[in-house]
Every structure is written in C-alpha cells, then in structure tokens.
Enzyme design. Structure first.
Site, short mmCIF file in Angstrom:
data_model
loop_
_atom_site.label_atom_id
_atom_site.label_comp_id
_atom_site.label_asym_id
_atom_site.label_seq_id
_atom_site.Cartn_x
_atom_site.Cartn_y
_atom_site.Cartn_z
N GLY A 1 -4.01 8.70 -3.46
CA GLY A 1 -5.35 9.22 -3.75
C GLY A 1 -5.44 10.41 -4.70
O GLY A 1 -6.27 10.42 -5.59
N ASP B 1 0.87 -1.18 0.00
CA ASP B 1 0.00 0.00 0.00
C ASP B 1 0.91 1.24 0.00
O ASP B 1 2.13 1.12 0.15
CB ASP B 1 -0.93 0.02 1.22
CG ASP B 1 -1.90 1.19 1.18
OD1 ASP B 1 -2.34 1.58 0.08
OD2 ASP B 1 -2.23 1.75 2.24
N SER B 2 0.28 2.41 -0.09
CA SER B 2 1.06 3.65 -0.11
C SER B 2 1.70 3.95 1.24
O SER B 2 2.69 4.65 1.32
CB SER B 2 0.17 4.82 -0.51
OG SER B 2 -0.88 4.94 0.43
N CYS C 1 -11.20 2.13 0.89
CA CYS C 1 -9.80 2.52 1.08
C CYS C 1 -9.34 1.79 2.33
O CYS C 1 -10.04 1.79 3.35
CB CYS C 1 -9.67 4.02 1.27
SG CYS C 1 -8.00 4.53 1.76
N THR C 2 -8.18 1.18 2.26
CA THR C 2 -7.73 0.35 3.39
C THR C 2 -7.29 1.17 4.59
O THR C 2 -7.05 0.61 5.66
CB THR C 2 -6.60 -0.59 2.94
OG1 THR C 2 -5.57 0.21 2.33
CG2 THR C 2 -7.11 -1.63 1.96
N HIS C 3 -7.19 2.50 4.42
CA HIS C 3 -6.92 3.34 5.60
C HIS C 3 -8.18 3.49 6.46
O HIS C 3 -8.09 3.78 7.65
CB HIS C 3 -6.48 4.75 5.18
CG HIS C 3 -5.05 4.86 4.73
ND1 HIS C 3 -4.60 4.34 3.54
CD2 HIS C 3 -3.97 5.45 5.32
CE1 HIS C 3 -3.31 4.62 3.41
NE2 HIS C 3 -2.90 5.29 4.47
N CYS D 1 -4.66 -1.89 -1.45
CA CYS D 1 -4.85 -0.48 -1.82
C CYS D 1 -5.93 -0.44 -2.89
O CYS D 1 -5.75 -1.00 -3.98
CB CYS D 1 -3.53 0.08 -2.35
SG CYS D 1 -3.69 1.78 -2.94
N ASN D 2 -7.01 0.22 -2.56
CA ASN D 2 -8.10 0.34 -3.54
C ASN D 2 -7.67 1.17 -4.74
O ASN D 2 -8.05 0.90 -5.87
CB ASN D 2 -9.31 1.01 -2.88
CG ASN D 2 -10.04 0.08 -1.95
OD1 ASN D 2 -11.05 -0.51 -2.30
ND2 ASN D 2 -9.53 -0.09 -0.75
N THR D 3 -6.87 2.20 -4.46
CA THR D 3 -6.46 3.11 -5.53
C THR D 3 -5.60 2.35 -6.55
O THR D 3 -5.79 2.50 -7.76
CB THR D 3 -5.70 4.32 -4.95
OG1 THR D 3 -6.37 4.74 -3.76
CG2 THR D 3 -5.66 5.46 -5.92
N GLU E 1 -2.69 8.87 8.40
CA GLU E 1 -1.23 8.87 8.35
C GLU E 1 -0.62 9.73 9.46
O GLU E 1 0.51 9.52 9.88
CB GLU E 1 -0.73 9.35 6.98
CG GLU E 1 -1.00 8.40 5.82
CD GLU E 1 -0.11 7.15 5.83
OE1 GLU E 1 1.02 7.21 6.32
OE2 GLU E 1 -0.59 6.10 5.35
N1 DGL Z 1 -5.04 2.79 1.33
C1 DGL Z 1 -5.11 3.06 -0.05
C2 DGL Z 1 -6.41 2.72 -0.68
O1 DGL Z 1 -6.99 1.73 -0.28
C3 DGL Z 1 -4.36 4.24 -0.60
C4 DGL Z 1 -4.65 5.55 -0.02
C5 DGL Z 1 -3.76 6.60 -0.65
O2 DGL Z 1 -2.58 6.34 -0.85
O3 DGL Z 1 -4.26 7.69 -0.95
O4 DGL Z 1 -6.86 3.36 -1.57
#
Ligand code: DGL
Length: 273
Positions: free
Chosen positions: A45, A12-13, A188-190, A75-77, A154
């Site tokens: 994102g 992920d990011s 989003c996994t965050h 990471c969804n993105t 973050e």
């Molecule tokens: N956690 C990530 C997601 O699921 C990336 C969020 C990001 O880097 O902006 O999209």
C-alpha cells in the site's frame, strides 16, 4: 470437456489474498490452489507503482514456477499497478480484482454514489475511477485511503469488537458515510476480514462489494470459458508459500481460511526463482 487438475495461482503481499482463496474454494471447491504471500516485502500500500509492479511480476514468476494454470492477482494494489504488457506476456489466463468489483458496484448502486476504500497506492492510482468511467460514466466515486487497515489485519486486530479497529474505521469511513453512498467497494483484499466492523459503521442500507469475492466469480467464468476446469469430485488442496517466516502468517491465516495453516505453510527464497 477437459479435466485440468493444475492449481490456480493466487498472490498478495500477505494475508489479504486469503480472503480471495476462501471465495475461490467456496465457488470452486474442487480446484487446487497455490497461494503465495510476500510478507518479506509487504505491505504494498505505501509503495510506489513501479515497486509494486516489480513485486507483482516476481510473485507471478513464483506461481508459474509451481505449474499454475491461471493467475489471480488477489491484490488491488498490484491489479492497479500492473501494465497491459505484464499481463500479455503471461502464458496462462490472468484475473485481477479491480474490474470485477467495478462491474458489480455499478450494477448495485441505486443513487450513483459509490464509496471506495483501499490502500493509498490503489486510491492514488485512480484505476477504479477509470474503470468505473467505462462502465458508468455518471457514477461518482468517493474514495478514502485506509493506510492502517492492512497493518491491523496483518497483526490480528480483527475481532468485531476491537476498539482500536473501530475507532480507525470510523475515521476512515466518515467521508463516505457523509456522501450518502449506497454502495462501498472493499478495494483491498485484506478488508473483508474487517467486514463486521465496516458494515456496522456503514449501516445495513449500504451494499458492500468484496473485490476478492467478485474476482473468484470472474476466475470461474474464465476457467469455464477456456475449458480449464478441474472436473474432480473431491475437494481440492491449498498449498501456502510465503517469502518470510511462516509462524505469524500461519497464526493469522487460520481464522481467514477456517483451517489450520501451521505446519503447512512453506517459506521460499523468492530471489532464487
Ligand atoms: N491486499 C492487498 C490489496 O488488495 C494489498 C495490501 C497491501 O499490501 O498494502 O490491495
């Protein structure tokens, strides 16, 4: 049955993919995991599809260089940005977060109205709508980009009573609430880190679908299908690699993974891979 002790690779990011790591450990405690977060270039994102795709391909190369047996795009993105040809080229099975979440949300909704929150890039991609259309063409997706959620996570603005986070969440979730959606995809996994704030605003009648959690279940099904499970009876290990300074990562990672990360996270130069 084979015993495949090679690690599962997760990327992920930054911190978000760690929610998926936690779910993988709950679902398959015996598996070893290699995590790669790239805070040097995150968050994804606000970036263009081509940039996110390039980063994701590089992240996957890092994981492959560590001898992983499977890649989980936590990471969804990235999941929304990668192309079929990127995935077809991989020498190991690949699991992303988007389609498992869609399957579960389609099964969970009773009124056909499904809220979706994600990064601007994920929402803009329309990938969730396309995937949902294949599973349930009648379902309506009410999507809301939540650009500030990733920076809040973050930077540790994650306590359930954090006033700043609550105000931001109220604004982002207003439209989904008004729509009467009975299901909300955390795209989003965050976002699972903000679950207490989000569920308080949405109310108990709304089912939250955690894309990382569903990806962990999909990863288990995939390993079983390919006979690639780790059959050890002892708990697996997690190795953390990051593309930038490890201090902030380790500090904010601890509450997500539920164990100290300081001293265990290793910074790597991703250009050298
Ligand atoms: N956690 C990530 C997601 O699921 C990336 C969020 C990001 O880097 O902006 O999209």
């Amino acid at each position: 049955m084979k015993n495949d002790i090679r690690p599962i690779g997760v990327f992920d990011s930054g911190l978000g993919g760690l929610t998926t790591v936690s779910e993988l450990r709950r679902t398959m405690p015996e598996e070893n995991i290699v995590y790669f977060g790239h805070p040097a270039r995150g968050p994804n994102g606000p970036r263009s599809r081509e940039t996110v795709r390039r980063y994701a391909r590089q992240d996957m190369r890092v994981l492959l260089s560590r001898g992983v047996k499977m890649i989980v795009a936590a990471c969804n993105t990235a999941s929304a940005s990668l192309l079929p040809e990127d995935i077809e080229k991989l020498p190991v099975p690949f699991v992303e977060v988007l389609h498992p979440a869609v399957e579960v949300a389609a099964a969970a909704t009773r009124n056909g109205r499904i809220g979706l929150i994600g990064t601007p890039a994920t929402i803009r991609s329309g990938a969730y709508e396309r995937a949902m259309h294949l599973v349930n063409p009648k379902a309506q997706i009410i999507a809301s980009p939540c650009a500030l959620f990733v920076p809040l996570v973050e930077n540790g603005f994650t306590a359930p009573d954090n006033e700043v986070t609550r105000l931001v969440a109220e604004q982002y979730l207003a439209q989904v609430r008004k729509s009467g959606a009975d299901t909300l995809i955390l795209g989003c996994t965050h976002y699972p880190v903000l679950k207490p704030v989000i569920s308080r605003i949405m109310g108990g009648g709304v089912t939250l679908v955690d894309s990382g959690q569903e990806a962990a279940h999909a990863a288990k099904r995939c390993l079983m299908q390919y006979d690639m499970c780790n059959l050890s009876r002892t708990a697996g290990s997690v190795e953390y690699f990051v593309s930038d300074s490890t201090e902030t990562f380790a500090e904010n990672a601890r509450p997500i993974v539920g164990e100290p990360v300081a001293g265990r996270a290793v910074q790597i130069d991703i250009e050298s891979v």
